[in-house]
Design a protein around this motif. Structure first.
Motif: not given
Length: 193
Positions: A124-130, A133-139
Motif C-alpha cells: 500500500e505504501l509503495q502504491e501511494t509513493n508511486v 512521485r508521479a504527481g511531483a514529476l508532472q509538476s
C-alpha cells in the motif's frame, strides 16, 4: 471436546490480536512512509538548492558579485543540512524496514486466513509513493520545460552572436558587433531581424 473449544477460542483471540496488530502497524508504517517521502523530497530540494548555489559561487567570481561569501556560506549550510536530512532518512528507513520485518509473519498468517480483508501495508505504501512521485514529476516537468526553453533560447542567441562575430571578422566590419554587448544584452539587437 474441551481441548478443541480452548483451541478454537485461542485461535479467535490470536486472529483478533493479529487484526489489531495489522491495524496499528498499518497506521504507523504509512505514517513512517509519508514522513520518509517528505524527508526524501526535502533532500531533493536541498540538492537542487545546493546545485544552484554552487552555480552562483562559480558565476560570482566571473561577474564580480559582492555576494560571493554569502553564496559560499549558503553552500556550507546546505551541505550540513543535506548530511543531517540524509542521516534522518537512513534512520527512518532502517526503523521502517525493521518494523516491516517484524510484521511479516503476522501478515503471512492473515494472508493464509484467506479473508482478503487485509492489504499488505508495505505494498500500500509503495502504491501511494508511486502516485506521489508521479504527481511531483508532472509538476517538475512543467517547470523543467520552461527552463529548458529558456536555456535553448540562450543557446540560440549565443550561436547567432558567434556567427555574427565570425562574419564581422571575416568581412573586416567590426561595426556589425558591439564590443560591449554580451549574449544576454543582445537579445533585441539588429541581429535578430
Amino acid at each position: 471436546v474441551h481441548g478443541k473449544a480452548v483451541n478454537e477460542a485461542a485461535d479467535i483471540l490470536t486472529r483478533q490480536e493479529q487484526q489489531q496488530y495489522h491495524h496499528h502497524f498499518r497506521r504507523a508504517y504509512l505514517s513512517m512512509g509519508e514522513l520518509l517521502y517528505r524527508k526524501e523530497k526535502r533532500l531533493e530540494e536541498i540538492d537542487r538548492d545546493l546545485r544552484h548555489t554552487e552555480y552562483q559561487v562559480s558565476g560570482a567570481s566571473e561577474t564580480l558579485d559582492p555576494n560571493l561569501q554569502k553564496y559560499r556560506h549558503r553552500a556550507q549550510k546546505l551541505t550540513r543540512d543535506r548530511e543531517d536530512v540524509s542521516r534522518k532518512i537512513a534512520a527512518l528507513r532502517q526503523r521502517a524496514d525493521h518494523e516491516a520485518e517484524d510484521f511479516g509473519p503476522t501478515m503471512d498468517d492473515l494472508e493464509r486466513e484467506g479473508s482478503g480483508r487485509f492489504a499488505d501495508p508495505t505494498l500500500e505504501l509503495q502504491e501511494t509513493n508511486v502516485l506521489r512521485r508521479a504527481g511531483a514529476l508532472q509538476s517538475y516537468l512543467r517547470v523543467h520545460d520552461t527552463e529548458t526553453d529558456n536555456v535553448l533560447g540562450e543557446r540560440e542567441r549565443i550561436e547567432r552572436l558567434s556567427r555574427a562575430a565570425q562574419d564581422a571578422k571575416a568581412a573586416g566590419l567590426r561595426a556589425l558587433v558591439s564590443p560591449t554587448r554580451t549574449p544576454r544584452s543582445n537579445r533585441f539587437s539588429v541581429l535578430d531581424m
